[in-house]
Design an enzyme around this catalytic site. Structure first.
Site, PDB file in Angstrom:
ATOM      1  CB  SER A 140      -0.887   0.016   1.249  1.00  0.00           C
ATOM      2  OG  SER A 140      -1.475   1.291   1.449  1.00  0.00           O
ATOM      3  CE1 TYR A 153      -3.944  -1.667   5.133  1.00  0.00           C
ATOM      4  CE2 TYR A 153      -2.848   0.377   4.498  1.00  0.00           C
ATOM      5  CZ  TYR A 153      -3.549  -0.766   4.164  1.00  0.00           C
ATOM      6  OH  TYR A 153      -3.849  -1.024   2.840  1.00  0.00           O
TER       7      TYR A 153
END
Length: 266
Positions: A140, A153
Site C-alpha cells: 500500500s 497498517y
C-alpha cells in the site's frame, strides 16, 4: 496483453475488491485460480463465475495451516503452482499512536504481514522444487509514505515490502521471483470495513469512496480493482521473467504529491 494459459495461481482475499478483480483477470487470460477468503458466500460466487478455471477454499490467512492448505489445494488439483498472490488485508482502527492498543497492532500485523510471510513461505517450498514460480505481495502507499493509513497498517505494509526484497534475493537462484504491487486510493470495501460498516452500508460505502477519491490523487478518478489486477497479471506472466524484488506503485500519481494550483499551470 500477457497470456497466462496453463498457469495456476492462489489469490488470498479473493472474495472482493482487488482480490476478486485479480481472480477474474487471471482466469480471463487463461490461468486456473484458487480463490481464498473467509467470506464464503462472496468467495464461492467469485469462483463460480470463473467456471472450470476457479475453485474456492475457505482460508484464514493468519493461520499457517490454512495457508499451507491453500497451496496444497493448488498443487493437488492442478498439479503445480505458478503464482501466489498475497492480497488479503484490513485497514484497522485509526487511532493516535499513544492510543493504539497492542491487540490492534498485533492483529494488523497478523492479517497484513504474517499472511504475506506465510504465503511466501509455503509457495517457496513448492516453487523451489519446481524451479519456477512467482510471488506477488500487495502492499500500500501507506507502506511508503506517511498519512495514508493507521500506524499498524502502514508499518505492516512497509514490512511486506522489505520481506519482498529479502525473499526475492534468496529465491532468485531457484528462478522464483518475488515482487510487490503498491495500490493508491482504490474504491473497495476495505475502506468501509475500516469505518466499522457492514451489510448494505458497506456496499454503499464503495460508491462514496469512489466519489471521494476522484479528487484525491493527480489522475482525477478513483483506482479500481482492475487497475491493480493488471499490474499483478503482468508480474505473474512470462513478460516479467527478469523482474524480481521490485515494487510497482499503482496509485494514480498519489505519491507524487499535490499539483500546483491551476493559476500556476501553463
Amino acid at each position: 496483453m500477457a497470456e497466462l494459459h496453463g498457469k495456476v495461481a492462489v489469490v488470498t482475499g479473493g472474495a472482493s475488491g482487488i482480490g476478486a478483480a485479480t481472480c477474474a483477470l487471471l482466469a480471463e487470460r487463461g490461468a486456473r485460480v484458487v480463490v481464498t477468503d473467509i467470506d464464503d458466500e462472496r468467495g464461492e460466487a467469485v469462483a463460480a463465475a470463473l467456471g472450470e478455471h476457479g475453485v474456492y477454499l475457505h482460508t484464514d490467512v493468519t493461520r499457517e495451516e490454512d495457508v499451507a492448505a491453500a497451496v496444497r489445494a493448488a498443487t493437488e488439483r492442478f498439479g503445480r503452482l505458478d503464482a501466489m498472490v498475497n492480497n488479503a488485508g484490513r485497514v484497522g482502527a485509526w487511532t493516535y499512536v499513544a492510543d493504539t492498543t497492542v491487540d490492534e497492532w498485533d492483529s494488523s500485523f497478523a492479517v497484513l504481514a504474517r499472511s504475506a510471510f506465510l504465503g511466501t513461505k509455503h509457495a517457496a517450498r513448492v516453487m523451489r522444487e519446481q524451479g519456477f514460480g512467482t510471488v506477488v505481495n500487495v502492499s500500500s502507499v501507506a507502506g511508503v509514505r506517511t498519512g495514508f493509513g493507521p500506524h499498524p497498517y502502514g508499518a505492516a505494509k512497509a514490512a511486506v515490502l522489505q520481506m519482498t526484497r529479502s525473499a526475492a534475493r534468496e529465491l532468485a537462484e531457484f528462478h522464483v521471483r518475488v515482487n510487490a504491487v503498491t495500490p493508491g486510493g482504490v474504491a473497495t470495501r476495505i475502506v468501509g470495513h475500516g469505518a466499522g460498516l457492514d451489510g448494505d452500508a458497506l456496499d454503499a460505502s464503495v460508491d462514496s469512496v469512489r466519489q471521494g477519491l476522484a479528487t484525491f490523487q493527480p489522475i482525477p478518478r478513483a483506482g479500481e480493482g482492475h487497475d491493480i489486477a493488471g499490474a499483478i497479471a503482468y508480474l505473474v506472466s512470462d513478460d516479467a521473467t527478469f523482474v524480481t524484488g521490485q515494487n510497482i506503485v499503482v496509485d494514480g500519481g498519489l505519491t507524487l504529491g499535490k499539483a500546483w494550483p491551476a493559476t500556476y499551470r501553463r
